[in-house]
Design a protein around this motif. Structure first.
Motif, short mmCIF file in Angstrom:
data_model
loop_
_atom_site.label_atom_id
_atom_site.label_comp_id
_atom_site.label_asym_id
_atom_site.label_seq_id
_atom_site.Cartn_x
_atom_site.Cartn_y
_atom_site.Cartn_z
N ALA A 149 0.83 -1.21 0.00
CA ALA A 149 0.00 0.00 0.00
C ALA A 149 0.86 1.25 0.00
O ALA A 149 0.54 2.25 -0.66
N ALA A 150 1.98 1.20 0.72
CA ALA A 150 2.88 2.35 0.77
C ALA A 150 3.52 2.62 -0.59
O ALA A 150 3.99 3.73 -0.84
N ARG A 151 3.52 1.62 -1.46
CA ARG A 151 4.10 1.78 -2.79
C ARG A 151 3.04 2.15 -3.84
O ARG A 151 3.31 2.11 -5.03
N GLY A 152 1.83 2.49 -3.38
CA GLY A 152 0.83 3.04 -4.29
C GLY A 152 -0.27 2.10 -4.70
O GLY A 152 -1.19 2.50 -5.42
N HIS A 153 -0.23 0.85 -4.26
CA HIS A 153 -1.27 -0.10 -4.63
C HIS A 153 -2.48 0.04 -3.71
O HIS A 153 -2.35 0.48 -2.56
N ARG A 154 -3.64 -0.33 -4.22
CA ARG A 154 -4.83 -0.39 -3.38
C ARG A 154 -4.94 -1.83 -2.85
O ARG A 154 -5.03 -2.77 -3.64
N VAL A 155 -4.95 -1.98 -1.55
CA VAL A 155 -4.79 -3.31 -0.96
C VAL A 155 -5.92 -3.60 0.02
O VAL A 155 -6.25 -2.79 0.88
N MET A 156 -6.50 -4.79 -0.13
CA MET A 156 -7.52 -5.31 0.78
C MET A 156 -7.03 -6.64 1.35
O MET A 156 -6.48 -7.47 0.62
N VAL A 157 -7.23 -6.85 2.64
CA VAL A 157 -6.94 -8.13 3.27
C VAL A 157 -8.25 -8.70 3.78
O VAL A 157 -8.96 -8.06 4.56
N VAL A 158 -8.60 -9.90 3.32
CA VAL A 158 -9.83 -10.57 3.74
C VAL A 158 -9.46 -11.73 4.65
O VAL A 158 -8.75 -12.66 4.23
N ASP A 608 9.79 -3.70 2.52
CA ASP A 608 9.90 -2.88 1.32
C ASP A 608 10.70 -3.60 0.25
O ASP A 608 10.36 -3.57 -0.94
N ASN A 609 11.77 -4.23 0.66
CA ASN A 609 12.62 -4.98 -0.26
C ASN A 609 11.85 -6.15 -0.87
O ASN A 609 11.93 -6.41 -2.08
N ALA A 610 11.09 -6.87 -0.04
CA ALA A 610 10.28 -7.98 -0.56
C ALA A 610 9.17 -7.48 -1.47
O ALA A 610 8.84 -8.13 -2.48
N ALA A 611 8.59 -6.32 -1.15
CA ALA A 611 7.47 -5.80 -1.94
C ALA A 611 7.89 -5.52 -3.38
O ALA A 611 7.11 -5.72 -4.32
#
Length: 629
Positions: A149-158, A608-611
């Motif tokens: 999310a910090a890299r600009g993606h819209r993220v949902m966790v279900v 961050d590195n893994a993302a």
């Protein structure tokens, strides 16, 4: 001209366009400069031509010049042109080139890098820290979404809304009822499922609410064993995860159909199957993609074949989940071994497959590590990758950790000795800063190699060392820890159970962390240890082999390289040999030991590195069309 244009890979990959004379000359000059390794930016400027040849102004007529494409170093690797209309073609004729054209090198041109692609990402998981956690799965699904999310993606966790009737229920206090109900047809009936939502750290945390998630125990069972209806509970989770992007107006609008689903382990393994069997045949989610993330292949969601009807899938999709136990694993001679395997269905229908380390991604394609799915995984090697987990660098930081008595850092390691002294004092061991202190943190079971530790500890404790173990598990190993502590009162301490503050203090206070796991998809304790300047001694398997590099004192002109010791095969003798080398290095080669500590503490363990690596896999997932039967 054709050869030179082909030397520009970015341009060659684009749709062919009609180039003016000046554009052709610019590309010729660019190709020549590229061959000469010139790191320049080019601007074509045409002089007036008496014969009416095309000028740069024709760029606006024939196509739109979007700018130069550059690589990470800033070098031009191509130009971006978009045709305005009509069929376009690249001219190969060198005869059309005007001699009245010059190329001016201009280092002040703006750096027009391609815009990063962002995605609507949906995590489906049975655990997400801090709301629910029993192991590494909860850590991943609690941290990776925030990094993305910090890299600009819209993220949902279900994830389920577990209500256990205890203090842990307070973790869901910030979630509000969305007053949205869906009907799920499965297990012979229609079941109503609700949704709760909390927006935190840039992520939409969506909690699936159903009475089956409201009971004492952990997410999978209680003191009496695994819950008997886990297949039903996590079938509901998968159906809800597929519906959530379509029906929940989070932030005022839904995620929509073009989503990227990350199905974590077997608990969410029905998600890619549902996309292929329930939605795409009706034109829904035709542009979505799914990735199954394997955190531990040993758990596959296997149930009798007769339970297939509980999934709410069309009968013709049985083959995707159908599985047959090998002969040796059947209960009796008349047992046909027929079953349904949820994880197998996910591996068949997902667009890509990820594991939590590169080493583990290879191991699961072998008969030894594939748990019966090695042939299927081997057939899908082309879409199988491994990415090492990150860690929470704020929670696990020797300069910030609230659980340790003294903070320290790369610039000042003196606090580590103080942590060691405090740990020895707290656990009642003789306070000896010079004595090598070895630690173990983990479950007391066969996977973690506790039997190897048990067989090797008496010989290890003949040396002048101290050994601390923290963990719980099989009763025989818990009893052994108590007996060993009574026998070696000045050398061994065994803490039966798990205690977060103590785990931090052992990580900071010990000199060596031992991890002789039989298999380890990723492993986190070795990452925590290296961040705290504690040297890992591990069995070279899965993520342990990926992250711990054996010390070589002769590399780098005698400065050394490596962050610990990774031994193989997994035997008592190999483990003791690696520990002896580590102990000898600690005692007699202090500068080498400090080098080991420094290299471990310098590494980037952040999510961050893994993302960044996950984003590459996301891109690959959308290159190919989605799975269809």
């Amino acid at each position: 001209m054709e050869t030179l244009l082909q030397s520009c890979p970015t341009f060659a990959a684009k749709s062919p366009v009609k180039l003016s004379v000046d554009q052709q000359f610019a590309f010729r000059s660019f190709a020549f400069c590229k061959q000469r390794s010139c790191n320049v930016k080019l601007r074509a400027i045409s002089r007036s031509s008496q014969d009416g040849s095309s000028s740069v102004e024709d760029v606006r007529k024939d196509s739109v010049l979007l700018g130069a494409e550059t690589d990470e170093s800033g070098s031009i690797v191509g130009f971006r042109f978009v045709p305005q209309s009509g069929d376009t073609k690249v001219s190969n004729s060198q005869d059309d080139l005007s001699n009245d054209t010059e190329v001016i090198v201009d280092d002040d041109l703006p750096d027009n890098r391609p815009t990063k692609v962002t995605y609507n990402i949906v995590f489906a998981t049975s655990e997400a820290s801090p709301y629910s956690k029993t192991g590494g799965l909860g850590d991943v699904c609690g941290s990776l979404p925030i990094a993305l999310a910090a890299r600009g993606h819209r993220v949902m966790v279900v994830t389920p809304r577990y209500m256990c009737g205890g203090p842990s229920d307070k973790k869901f206090a910030g979630a509000v009822d969305l007053d949205c109900r869906i009907k799920v047809s499965c297990s012979g009936g229609v079941h109503e499922v609700g949704f709760f939502h909390e927006y935190r750290a840039g992520v939409d945390w969506v909690f699936v609410d159903h009475p089956s998630f409201h009971r004492p125990g952990n997410p999978y069972g209680d003191a009496y064993g695994a819950f008997g209806d886990n297949q039903f509970r996590f079938t509901l989770l998968s159906h809800a995860a597929c519906e959530a992007p379509l029906v929940l107006p989070l932030g005022g609008f839904t995620y929509g159909e073009k989503c990227l689903f990350l199905a974590n382990d077997w608990h969410a393994g029905l998600v890619p199957v549902l996309l292929a069997a329930k939605y795409r045949p009706y034109g829904v989610y035709k542009d979505a993609r799914s990735i199954v993330v394997i955190h531990n292949l040993a758990h596959q969601g296997v149930e009798p074949a007769s339970t297939y009807s509980n999934f709410g899938l069309p009968p013709e999709w049985y083959g995707a989940l159908g599985w047959v136990f090998p002969t040796w694993a059947r209960t009796h001679a008349l047992d046909t071994g027929e079953a349904v395997n949820i994880l197998k269905g996910a591996l068949v229908t997902a667009d890509r497959i990820l594991t939590v380390s590169q080493g583990y991604s290879w191991e699961i394609t072998t008969p030894e590590g594939g748990n019966g799915l090695d042939e299927l995984l081997g057939s899908r090697k082309i879409v199988l990758n491994g990415i090492t987990n990150g860690i929470d660098v704020n929670e696990w930081s020797p300069s910030l950790d609230e659980h340790i008595p003294s903070h320290y850092s790369l610039d000042d390691l003196s606090g580590k000795i103080e942590c060691k002294i405090a740990l020895q004092r707290e656990l009642g061991l003789p306070v000896r800063p010079d004595c090598p202190l070895i630690g173990f943190i983990g479950r007391l079971d066969y996977q973690k190699g506790i039997d190897i530790i048990l067989s090797g500890t008496p010989e290890l404790l003949q040396d002048d060392v101290q050994f601390i173990m923290l963990g719980s598990g099989e009763k025989q190993y818990e009893d052994w820890m108590r007996a060993t502590e009574a026998t070696f009162k000045d050398k061994f301490r065994g803490w039966v159970g798990f205690n977060v503050p103590i785990s931090h203090r052992i990580t900071a206070g010990c000199d060596i962390l031992l991890m002789p796991s039989r298999f380890e998809p990723c492993g986190l304790n070795q990452l925590y240890a290296m961040r705290y300047g504690t040297i890992p001694v591990v069995h070279a398997t899965g993520g342990l082999g990926d992250t711990v590099k054996t010390f070589n004192p002769f590399a780098n002109e005698g400065k050394g390289e490596g962050t610990g010791w990774a031994f193989k095969p997994l035997t008592r003798e190999c483990m003791l040999d690696a520990l002896r080398v580590a102990i000898e290095t600690y005692r007699k080669h202090r500068s080498s030991w400090v080098g080991l500590m420094t290299r471990g503490m310098e590494r980037d363990y952040s999510w961050d590195n893994a993302a960044v690596q996950y984003e590459q896999v996301f891109e690959w997932a959308f290159i190919d069309p989605p799975y269809v039967a």
